[in-house]
Design an enzyme around this catalytic site. Structure first.
Site, mmCIF file in Angstrom:
data_model
loop_
_atom_site.group_PDB
_atom_site.id
_atom_site.type_symbol
_atom_site.label_atom_id
_atom_site.label_comp_id
_atom_site.label_asym_id
_atom_site.label_seq_id
_atom_site.Cartn_x
_atom_site.Cartn_y
_atom_site.Cartn_z
ATOM 1 N N CYS A 88 41.214 34.499 38.150
ATOM 2 C CA CYS A 88 42.492 34.281 37.464
ATOM 3 C C CYS A 88 42.578 32.893 36.837
ATOM 4 O O CYS A 88 43.090 32.721 35.731
ATOM 5 C CB CYS A 88 43.651 34.496 38.426
ATOM 6 S SG CYS A 88 43.696 33.304 39.785
ATOM 7 N N HIS A 117 47.150 32.118 43.029
ATOM 8 C CA HIS A 117 46.961 32.820 41.761
ATOM 9 C C HIS A 117 47.392 31.934 40.600
ATOM 10 O O HIS A 117 48.400 31.233 40.686
ATOM 11 C CB HIS A 117 47.777 34.108 41.763
ATOM 12 C CG HIS A 117 47.459 35.045 40.632
ATOM 13 N ND1 HIS A 117 46.199 35.518 40.384
ATOM 14 C CD2 HIS A 117 48.255 35.591 39.673
ATOM 15 C CE1 HIS A 117 46.225 36.332 39.342
ATOM 16 N NE2 HIS A 117 47.458 36.385 38.881
ATOM 17 N N ASN A 132 50.149 37.553 32.825
ATOM 18 C CA ASN A 132 49.231 37.718 33.949
ATOM 19 C C ASN A 132 47.888 38.224 33.436
ATOM 20 O O ASN A 132 47.734 38.518 32.251
ATOM 21 C CB ASN A 132 49.828 38.692 34.973
ATOM 22 C CG ASN A 132 49.327 38.433 36.379
ATOM 23 O OD1 ASN A 132 48.304 37.788 36.587
ATOM 24 N ND2 ASN A 132 50.042 38.929 37.363
#
Length: 452
Positions: A73, A369, A390
């Site tokens: 991520c 994250h 995201n």
């Protein structure tokens, strides 16, 4: 009777059962949870209704990407920030850079760093806290903003079609198992050679053959990184919209397409951890992914300072990388990050509330994250919700975009990467002075958890 040694007894269970049966809340909760699960039963639909998807400030960020079954991520979010720059600079509708390209070099650098750390700790017991930390964090997919900066500055970037995804780049579990087994054996070999009298300098010379085998695994799994390529793209222009860019190297491509100095970005944090002071920079060398790379700094600022700079950035059409606890008070499918959207305290008649710094201190929360801020909704100049890109694909949230309420920001956003120009000049000066003489810490704080 109660056990004097603290063991659970039949009397304890009888007491617990009596109290459970007398609590009418728990009777309703048992029926709901056993049928529907914990999160579905504790979801506050009124909070969900407040998750509006309109924003007064929006930045064009291109299509949502998908890290799939990998922990990259931090890399996806970093490339999304660069993509926002390229969209404006090249006047294109969309563009995507190769995550697989950076992934290849990320694994090589992590392997090299792991072996260096093993050599440094070769005379330490295997059971020491630092030794166990190094083994447990050797070759995972996770990383930090500093990792991204170090990789891009050293290796540049390439368009996705120059090094596309593979079955392994999208699902890294099996490759990571093999890499970990190989490097753990290499660690055993290095420690054995040290016990037999080889110096640390001698051990360093053994690394080359070890890293050659890592390269073999990565070459077979991810493909070999391109050294030169041609980039062809279409602009938004009405005519003559086809362009071709010859790139001498991935670094040359980065300079032509992006051109931004990554050193102009500053990592600011708000964790409210006891003992960590504003105006000081904290780091641990055990987190570094390169010998001469940038450290991962923790530099505390207030929430108002952080938000003011973030809003300036978004108003200037500049995307923002951030790290948070995405597992807290969130619904993946709905794409919401709303504080108290999950009311499990009421569901189970318990109290799990803790202040932000205490949640980190006691590992109830941690930074796990990285995502990208792409918008904000302002009411009389103050934010009430944030738009988040995201890297979980288009099937989650609003075509991959999440909405975050401002209360969630206050509680679970821990780190934001901001360009210097959006921060007060005195704060930038304080930061630059602080990183010249940073405070070294051990790597075990929750704020230093690897982000994946």
């Amino acid at each position: 009777r109660h056990d004097m040694n603290g063991n659970l007894t039949e009397k304890d269970f009888k007491e617990f059962e009596n109290q459970f049966n007398k609590n009418s809340i728990l009777g309703n909760s048992r029926r709901a949870v056993t049928r529907n699960g914990v999160f579905a039963s504790s979801t506050d639909n009124e909070a969900l209704k407040a998750a509006k998807r309109s924003f007064s400030v929006n930045v064009d960020s291109g299509s949502v990407t998908n890290q799939k079954r990998s922990g990259r991520c931090w890399m996806f979010a970093g490339l999304n920030v660069l993509r926002g720059i390229a969209i404006k600079k090249l006047n294109v509708k969309d563009i995507e850079f190769s995550q697989t390209y950076l992934q290849f070099y990320d694994k090589m650098e992590k392997a090299n760093s792991f072996l260096d750390k093993i050599i440094k700790l070769v005379d330490e017991p295997l059971t020491s806290q630092l030794s166990m930390f190094v083994f447990n964090t050797a070759l995972g997919d996770g990383g930090y903003w500093s990792y991204f900066v170090n990789l891009v500055k050293k290796y540049g970037i390439v368009p996705k079609d120059a090094m596309p995804t593979t079955a392994v780049s999208d699902d890294t579990g099996e490759m990571n198992i093999v890499l970990t087994k190989l490097l753990n054996k290499d660690a055993m070999i290095l420690r054995d050679k040290f016990e037999k009298g080889m110096t640390k300098e001698g051990l360093s010379k053994c690394k080359k053959n070890m890293l050659k085998e890592v390269y073999q695994i990565l070459g077979c799994s991810l493909g070999l990184p391109p050294k030169q390529f041609v980039f062809e793209y279409e602009t938004k222009a009405a005519k003559d919209n086809f362009e071709r860019l010859e790139a001498d190297s991935p670094l040359d491509f980065y300079k032509k397409v992006i051109g931004e100095e990554l050193d102009d970005y500053i990592s600011i944090s708000n964790a409210q951890l006891p003992g960590f002071e504003e105006g000081k920079a904290y780091y641990s060398p055990w987190l570094d992914n390169m010998q001469d790379g940038q450290h991962e700094f923790y530099f505390e600022v207030s929430l108002p300072t952080m938000k003011k700079a973030l809003i300036k950035s978004l108003k200037d059409n500049s995307l923002v990388w951030f790290a948070s606890d995405v597992l807290a008070q969130s619904l993946r499918k709905e794409g919401v990050l709303i504080n108290n959207v999950l009311n499990y305290d009421s569901l189970f008649d318990i109290d799990t509330r803790m202040k932000k710094g205490m949640r980190l201190s006691y590992y109830s929360s941690y930074s796990n994250h990285a995502m990208t801020f792409t918008g904000v909704n302002l009411v009389k100049g103050r934010p009430n919700r944030w738009k988040v890109e995201n890297s979980w694909g288009k099937d989650n949230g609003d075509s991959g975009f999440f909405v975050m309420d401002d209360d969630w920001f206050d509680n679970y956003v821990y780190q934001v990467i901001i360009k210097k120009e959006y921060l007060p000049s005195d704060l930038v000066e304080t930061y630059q002075n602080a990183i010249k003489d940073p405070v070294e810490t051990l790597p075990f704080f929750a704020i230093f958890n690897s982000i994946d």
